[in-house]
Design an enzyme around this catalytic site. Sequence first.
Site, PDB file in Angstrom:
ATOM      1  N   TYR A 151      27.663 -12.804  71.795  1.00 11.81           N
ATOM      2  CA  TYR A 151      27.075 -12.289  73.040  1.00 11.81           C
ATOM      3  C   TYR A 151      27.820 -11.023  73.479  1.00 11.81           C
ATOM      4  O   TYR A 151      27.211  -9.969  73.671  1.00 11.81           O
ATOM      5  CB  TYR A 151      27.164 -13.372  74.109  1.00 11.81           C
ATOM      6  CG  TYR A 151      26.502 -13.022  75.415  1.00 11.81           C
ATOM      7  CD1 TYR A 151      25.114 -12.982  75.527  1.00 11.81           C
ATOM      8  CD2 TYR A 151      27.258 -12.757  76.558  1.00 11.81           C
ATOM      9  CE1 TYR A 151      24.496 -12.683  76.737  1.00 11.81           C
ATOM     10  CE2 TYR A 151      26.654 -12.463  77.769  1.00 11.81           C
ATOM     11  CZ  TYR A 151      25.274 -12.422  77.860  1.00 11.81           C
ATOM     12  OH  TYR A 151      24.667 -12.132  79.060  1.00 11.81           O
ATOM     13  N   GLY A 154      27.613  -8.272  70.886  1.00 10.18           N
ATOM     14  CA  GLY A 154      26.198  -7.881  70.782  1.00 10.18           C
ATOM     15  C   GLY A 154      25.830  -6.960  71.936  1.00 10.18           C
ATOM     16  O   GLY A 154      25.210  -5.908  71.755  1.00 10.18           O
ATOM     17  N   ASN A 180      27.876 -12.586  87.253  1.00 11.43           N
ATOM     18  CA  ASN A 180      27.242 -13.904  87.477  1.00 11.43           C
ATOM     19  C   ASN A 180      26.225 -13.888  88.614  1.00 11.43           C
ATOM     20  O   ASN A 180      26.561 -13.567  89.745  1.00 11.43           O
ATOM     21  CB  ASN A 180      28.299 -14.953  87.823  1.00 11.43           C
ATOM     22  CG  ASN A 180      29.299 -15.150  86.707  1.00 11.43           C
ATOM     23  OD1 ASN A 180      29.978 -14.198  86.328  1.00 11.43           O
ATOM     24  ND2 ASN A 180      29.374 -16.348  86.179  1.00 11.43           N
ATOM     25  N   ARG A 192      25.506 -23.400  83.018  1.00 11.58           N
ATOM     26  CA  ARG A 192      26.186 -22.455  83.910  1.00 11.58           C
ATOM     27  C   ARG A 192      26.755 -23.224  85.087  1.00 11.58           C
ATOM     28  O   ARG A 192      26.257 -24.277  85.471  1.00 11.58           O
ATOM     29  CB  ARG A 192      25.219 -21.388  84.432  1.00 11.58           C
ATOM     30  CG  ARG A 192      24.425 -20.650  83.384  1.00 11.58           C
ATOM     31  CD  ARG A 192      25.293 -19.865  82.457  1.00 11.58           C
ATOM     32  NE  ARG A 192      25.953 -18.760  83.141  1.00 11.58           N
ATOM     33  CZ  ARG A 192      25.458 -17.538  83.219  1.00 11.58           C
ATOM     34  NH1 ARG A 192      24.287 -17.262  82.684  1.00 11.58           N
ATOM     35  NH2 ARG A 192      26.124 -16.580  83.821  1.00 11.58           N
ATOM     36  N   GLY A 213      40.254 -25.347  87.800  1.00  6.67           N
ATOM     37  CA  GLY A 213      39.337 -24.824  88.821  1.00  6.67           C
ATOM     38  C   GLY A 213      39.888 -23.617  89.562  1.00  6.67           C
ATOM     39  O   GLY A 213      39.299 -23.165  90.542  1.00  6.67           O
ATOM     40  N   GLN A 215      40.260 -20.665  88.142  1.00  5.09           N
ATOM     41  CA  GLN A 215      39.638 -19.412  87.651  1.00  5.09           C
ATOM     42  C   GLN A 215      38.597 -18.949  88.676  1.00  5.09           C
ATOM     43  O   GLN A 215      38.024 -19.775  89.382  1.00  5.09           O
ATOM     44  CB  GLN A 215      39.020 -19.599  86.254  1.00  5.09           C
ATOM     45  CG  GLN A 215      37.770 -20.430  86.166  1.00  5.09           C
ATOM     46  CD  GLN A 215      38.042 -21.916  85.961  1.00  5.09           C
ATOM     47  OE1 GLN A 215      38.990 -22.457  86.509  1.00  5.09           O
ATOM     48  NE2 GLN A 215      37.201 -22.584  85.193  1.00  5.09           N
TER      49      GLN A 215
HETATM   50  P1  NAD Z   1      17.354 -16.295  80.599  1.00  7.94           P
HETATM   51  O1  NAD Z   1      17.813 -17.040  79.387  1.00  7.94           O
HETATM   52  O2  NAD Z   1      16.747 -17.063  81.704  1.00  7.94           O
HETATM   53  O3  NAD Z   1      16.322 -15.152  80.171  1.00  7.94           O
HETATM   54  C1  NAD Z   1      16.355 -14.504  78.950  1.00  7.94           C
HETATM   55  C2  NAD Z   1      14.938 -14.448  78.416  1.00  7.94           C
HETATM   56  O4  NAD Z   1      14.927 -13.762  77.169  1.00  7.94           O
HETATM   57  C3  NAD Z   1      14.359 -15.841  78.170  1.00  7.94           C
HETATM   58  O5  NAD Z   1      13.094 -15.940  78.774  1.00  7.94           O
HETATM   59  C4  NAD Z   1      14.276 -15.931  76.651  1.00  7.94           C
HETATM   60  O6  NAD Z   1      13.231 -16.773  76.201  1.00  7.94           O
HETATM   61  C5  NAD Z   1      14.091 -14.480  76.260  1.00  7.94           C
HETATM   62  N1  NAD Z   1      14.521 -14.143  74.903  1.00  7.94           N
HETATM   63  C6  NAD Z   1      15.669 -14.495  74.292  1.00  7.94           C
HETATM   64  N2  NAD Z   1      15.709 -13.971  73.055  1.00  7.94           N
HETATM   65  C7  NAD Z   1      14.557 -13.257  72.897  1.00  7.94           C
HETATM   66  C8  NAD Z   1      14.021 -12.477  71.842  1.00  7.94           C
HETATM   67  N3  NAD Z   1      14.660 -12.329  70.678  1.00  7.94           N
HETATM   68  N4  NAD Z   1      12.810 -11.892  72.028  1.00  7.94           N
HETATM   69  C9  NAD Z   1      12.124 -12.054  73.203  1.00  7.94           C
HETATM   70  N5  NAD Z   1      12.585 -12.785  74.217  1.00  7.94           N
HETATM   71  C10 NAD Z   1      13.793 -13.372  74.072  1.00  7.94           C
HETATM   72  O7  NAD Z   1      18.583 -15.446  81.114  1.00  7.94           O
HETATM   73  P2  NAD Z   1      18.738 -14.533  82.403  1.00  7.94           P
HETATM   74  O8  NAD Z   1      19.829 -15.114  83.189  1.00  7.94           O
HETATM   75  O9  NAD Z   1      17.441 -14.282  83.029  1.00  7.94           O
HETATM   76  O10 NAD Z   1      19.274 -13.188  81.748  1.00  7.94           O
HETATM   77  C11 NAD Z   1      18.448 -12.052  81.553  1.00  7.94           C
HETATM   78  C12 NAD Z   1      19.300 -10.908  80.990  1.00  7.94           C
HETATM   79  O11 NAD Z   1      20.339 -10.595  81.915  1.00  7.94           O
HETATM   80  C13 NAD Z   1      19.957 -11.233  79.663  1.00  7.94           C
HETATM   81  O12 NAD Z   1      19.922 -10.086  78.854  1.00  7.94           O
HETATM   82  C14 NAD Z   1      21.383 -11.544  80.059  1.00  7.94           C
HETATM   83  O13 NAD Z   1      22.284 -11.258  79.019  1.00  7.94           O
HETATM   84  C15 NAD Z   1      21.589 -10.650  81.253  1.00  7.94           C
HETATM   85  N6  NAD Z   1      22.633 -11.176  82.166  1.00  7.94           N
HETATM   86  C16 NAD Z   1      22.389 -12.244  82.972  1.00  7.94           C
HETATM   87  C17 NAD Z   1      23.400 -12.717  83.809  1.00  7.94           C
HETATM   88  C18 NAD Z   1      23.201 -13.878  84.758  1.00  7.94           C
HETATM   89  O14 NAD Z   1      24.117 -14.201  85.517  1.00  7.94           O
HETATM   90  N7  NAD Z   1      22.058 -14.538  84.782  1.00  7.94           N
HETATM   91  C19 NAD Z   1      24.662 -12.093  83.802  1.00  7.94           C
HETATM   92  C20 NAD Z   1      24.860 -11.020  82.943  1.00  7.94           C
HETATM   93  C21 NAD Z   1      23.844 -10.553  82.143  1.00  7.94           C
HETATM   94  N1  UDP Z   2      32.498 -24.097  84.638  1.00  7.99           N
HETATM   95  C1  UDP Z   2      32.951 -25.296  85.153  1.00  7.99           C
HETATM   96  N2  UDP Z   2      32.136 -26.387  85.097  1.00  7.99           N
HETATM   97  C2  UDP Z   2      30.891 -26.338  84.581  1.00  7.99           C
HETATM   98  C3  UDP Z   2      30.412 -25.111  84.068  1.00  7.99           C
HETATM   99  C4  UDP Z   2      31.253 -24.009  84.106  1.00  7.99           C
HETATM  100  O1  UDP Z   2      34.082 -25.396  85.656  1.00  7.99           O
HETATM  101  O2  UDP Z   2      30.208 -27.384  84.581  1.00  7.99           O
HETATM  102  C5  UDP Z   2      33.379 -22.930  84.717  1.00  7.99           C
HETATM  103  C6  UDP Z   2      33.536 -22.157  83.411  1.00  7.99           C
HETATM  104  O3  UDP Z   2      34.580 -22.694  82.635  1.00  7.99           O
HETATM  105  C7  UDP Z   2      33.852 -20.757  83.917  1.00  7.99           C
HETATM  106  C8  UDP Z   2      33.065 -20.655  85.224  1.00  7.99           C
HETATM  107  O4  UDP Z   2      32.782 -21.999  85.616  1.00  7.99           O
HETATM  108  O5  UDP Z   2      35.231 -20.640  84.213  1.00  7.99           O
HETATM  109  C9  UDP Z   2      31.770 -19.886  85.096  1.00  7.99           C
HETATM  110  O6  UDP Z   2      31.061 -20.398  83.989  1.00  7.99           O
HETATM  111  P1  UDP Z   2      29.613 -19.921  83.575  1.00  7.99           P
HETATM  112  O7  UDP Z   2      29.307 -20.511  82.238  1.00  7.99           O
HETATM  113  O8  UDP Z   2      28.676 -20.191  84.683  1.00  7.99           O
HETATM  114  O9  UDP Z   2      29.716 -18.346  83.470  1.00  7.99           O
HETATM  115  P2  UDP Z   2      30.719 -17.329  82.730  1.00  7.99           P
HETATM  116  O10 UDP Z   2      31.863 -18.044  82.116  1.00  7.99           O
HETATM  117  O11 UDP Z   2      29.848 -16.654  81.730  1.00  7.99           O
HETATM  118  O12 UDP Z   2      31.146 -16.454  83.846  1.00  7.99           O
END
Ligand code: NAD
Ligand code: UDP
Length: 317
Positions: A151, A154, A180, A192, A213, A215
Amino acid sequence: MPRLYDSRKRILVTGGAGFLGSHLIDRLLELGHEVLCTDNLFTGTKRNIDHLHNHSRFEFMRHDITFPLFVEVDEIYNLACPASPIHYQHDPVQTTKTSVHGAINMLGLAKRLRCRIFQASTSEVYGDPSVHPQTESYWGNVNPIGPRSCYDEGKRCAETLFFDYHRQHGLEVKVARIFNTYGPRMHPRDGRVVSNFIVQALKGEPITIYGDGSQTRSFCYVDDLVEGFVRLMDSPADFTGPVNLGNPTEFTIRELAEMVVKLVKSRSKLEFRPLPADDPKQRRPDITLAKTRLDWSPTVTLDKGLPTTIEYFKGLA
Ligand code: NAD
Ligand code: UDP
Ligand code: UDP
């Protein structure tokens, strides 16, 4: 304010059936645009866009962006990519392909159409940061071979591609580094922290805190984030980003757990579990750039955004 008809655009949202994508689509339709949503439904669901089924300006196309796509649009928001560790680690090779091949295809499409393209990048490009809070000039501390690398790396490579298409082909790119975000339509089993804690609290199950907890994370409500997306896309051509979008108010994971238990009025107890590999200890965006260039900052505090999110999860029988 809805826009005038003559400024209506046809906009492609990849990953539009996901959490953030479906909210963005609602907003773009509200602004009067036409939306083409593509999604392979890996982590997204048609339920998120069901309410748009009969909308005259909305179209859905099942498509995987690792394959070329030939459509005609005025703007592209590239959001397709699994976002939660459970989902993106399920098939890590596909995750990298989605970020990298997907970016190449969407950039190729934007190049042919000479249109603006937005990339949903992530705070994960900073890895486990040694600089706090993170500014866009920080290059990050990322493990290239760990379980999160598919991720993180990528998304980093996708940023590289965006800036190379910008430099080499003069494309207008807009790169957002998203921190987040939470809200209705989050996947209930995406692992999440916000969705886990709410689901556990509603079921009266133990709240699983990884590590002690201490972090920290900062949580942005989805409506605030979408406002940032639209402002970034509409910003002057010379503003490419990358720009941090997130809420700068920092909470420990323990504080979040206690807040969720209180709001749900749950009898759940806190339970401590081992910390996953490469779990960042601290994360908070410096949003000075977004404030200055986009006049954007979040307005929804956690105590206001959590109840709406809790109501959504209650409704998922
Ligand atoms: P999500 O998983 O709900 O949405 C991602 C969507 O992309 C899904 O509907 C999935 O089916 C689709 N998808 C995955 N691979 C695909 C592919 N190869 N072709 C077409 N569709 C594909 O996640 P989200 O939280 O809505 O995240 C959306 C974007 O925002 C992502 O790129 C994610 O990396 C980025 N992002 C989200 C967060 C967050 O907190 N939610 C934080 C940082 C970045
Ligand atoms: N986390 C946790 N309990 C859970 C899920 C996540 O304590 O059931 C913690 C996780 O280890 C991280 C933070 O919450 O420190 C945020 O995790 P999340 O996967 O939501 O997002 P990211 O690590 O990508 O910020
Ligand atoms: N591409 C696409 N739709 C288009 C134009 C291009 O999916 O409308 C894909 C194309 O298949 C190619 C990628 O985008 O693999 C990169 O295109 P670009 O023109 O940058 O590179 P080239 O085709 O020269 O390799």
